[in-house]
Design a protein around this motif. Structure first.
Motif, PDB file in Angstrom:
ATOM      1  N   UNK A 125       3.545  10.664   5.012  1.00 53.53           N
ATOM      2  CA  UNK A 125       3.722   9.208   4.987  1.00 53.53           C
ATOM      3  C   UNK A 125       4.018   8.666   6.375  1.00 53.53           C
ATOM      4  N   UNK A 126       4.886   9.355   7.123  1.00 56.91           N
ATOM      5  CA  UNK A 126       5.205   8.897   8.471  1.00 56.91           C
ATOM      6  C   UNK A 126       3.995   8.963   9.387  1.00 56.91           C
ATOM      7  N   UNK A 129       6.212   5.870   0.080  1.00 50.02           N
ATOM      8  CA  UNK A 129       6.427   4.917   1.168  1.00 50.02           C
ATOM      9  C   UNK A 129       5.459   3.760   0.962  1.00 50.02           C
ATOM     10  N   UNK A 130       5.946   2.538   1.143  1.00 50.70           N
ATOM     11  CA  UNK A 130       5.110   1.352   0.987  1.00 50.70           C
ATOM     12  C   UNK A 130       4.967   0.624   2.308  1.00 50.70           C
ATOM     13  N   UNK A 187       0.864  -1.182   0.000  1.00 49.90           N
ATOM     14  CA  UNK A 187       0.000   0.000   0.000  1.00 49.90           C
ATOM     15  C   UNK A 187       0.901   1.234   0.000  1.00 49.90           C
ATOM     16  N   UNK A 188       0.730   2.088  -0.997  1.00 51.42           N
ATOM     17  CA  UNK A 188       1.663   3.199  -1.216  1.00 51.42           C
ATOM     18  C   UNK A 188       1.108   4.528  -0.726  1.00 51.42           C
ATOM     19  N   UNK A 189       2.018   5.362  -0.213  1.00 52.56           N
ATOM     20  CA  UNK A 189       1.682   6.701   0.261  1.00 52.56           C
ATOM     21  C   UNK A 189       2.687   7.668  -0.361  1.00 52.56           C
ATOM     22  N   UNK A 190       2.196   8.697  -1.030  1.00 46.91           N
ATOM     23  CA  UNK A 190       3.064   9.658  -1.685  1.00 46.91           C
ATOM     24  C   UNK A 190       3.924  10.434  -0.704  1.00 46.91           C
ATOM     25  N   UNK A 191       5.077  10.924  -1.195  1.00 44.35           N
ATOM     26  CA  UNK A 191       6.027  11.655  -0.347  1.00 44.35           C
ATOM     27  C   UNK A 191       6.371  13.011  -0.941  1.00 44.35           C
ATOM     28  N   UNK A 192       5.415  13.657  -1.574  1.00 38.24           N
ATOM     29  CA  UNK A 192       5.679  14.949  -2.200  1.00 38.24           C
ATOM     30  C   UNK A 192       6.036  16.028  -1.183  1.00 38.24           C
TER      31      UNK A 192
END
Length: 255
Positions: free
Chosen positions: A162-163, A229-230, A151-156
């Motif tokens: 993400x954290x 982040x996965x 499951x991915x979370x963007x880090x723009x």
């Protein structure tokens, strides 16, 4: 024509699903994935063919597609790699990001869900429910016992969001220690995230995973290629079948 009349005149969406290994369908899925992922993660994805998000696993997966019948547009897709094909594929995709040794002890059949994406204009309950209805039918027909996936979370924003999201999910949905995984490339820790008590906005697809009973298998991995982040998540398919299959079937008939 008023806005209200225009809305009334617009035909209701009719979505249909398909499971395919046809090269043309796979390419359409790769194109949608590129459009969605490159926009959300600000990454060029490093694909060999411009405009396509493709990798070596696609050829060994069953691809699930949701299409709007009125426009012919592909609006959502995901892929499933069944355990019976990991020998040909060289393992699961997530093995490149996590040590899965603990999950190898799971009894029964395991499948991996990956590259899930939904067009921004279709990110609603009906589309996501329909996509999961198709996943549920597939898993039960192929006698899959456990589903895993990243499951991915963007880090723009540099990783703060993400954290915060991963910490929230680990507090609420963490698996038992026996089912934890270890990331090969740990997400760089941000101390600011620890003291940030603002409300966490979990991405819609991850919220759907958790509602279905999925659990987070440990710390996040940093994917510099996708700039995200996965988290490795796992779902017991018996739980999915028991709690949601009838609901999914109703959603599929209504979509």
């Amino acid at each position: 024509m008023t806005a209200q009349t225009a809305r009334a005149a617009r035909p209701a969406r009719r979505l249909t699903t398909l499971i395919s290994r046809d090269p043309a369908h796979i390419e359409a899925a790769q194109r949608l994935r590129y459009e969605v992922f490159s926009r959300e993660y600000q990454s060029d994805l490093g694909g060999e063919v411009p405009g396509l998000d493709a990798d070596r696993f696609d050829a060994f997966c069953d691809h699930l597609l949701v299409t709007d019948n009125h426009t012919g547009e592909l609006v959502a897709t995901t892929r499933v790699l069944h355990q019976s094909r990991i020998g040909e594929a060289g393992g699961f995709y997530s093995e490149g990001e996590f040590n899965l040794d603990n999950l190898r002890q799971l009894p029964g059949q395991v499948a991996e869900l990956g590259r899930t994406c939904v067009h921004p204009d279709y990110r609603n309950g009906a589309t996501i429910s329909l996509l999961w209805a198709t996943v549920a039918e597939y898993l039960m027909s192929r006698q899959v016992d456990y589903l895993i996936g990243c499951a991915s979370i963007g880090m723009s924003d540099g990783g703060l969001k993400a954290w915060r999201i991963t910490q929230h999910l680990q507090r609420t949905y963490l698996t038992d220690p026996a089912l934890r995984v270890t990331p090969h490339r740990a997400l760089p820790h941000l101390t600011d995230a620890v003291s940030d008590d603002r409300q966490v906005e979990v991405p819609a697809l991850i919220r759907a995973y958790m509602r279905l009973g999925a659990r987070v298998c440990g710390a996040p991995c940093w994917d510099p290629d996708f700039r995200c982040a996965d988290l490795l998540v796992m779902l017991d398919v018996k739980q999915l079948a028991g709690r949601y299959s009838r609901h999914f079937m109703r959603q599929q008939q209504q979509a």
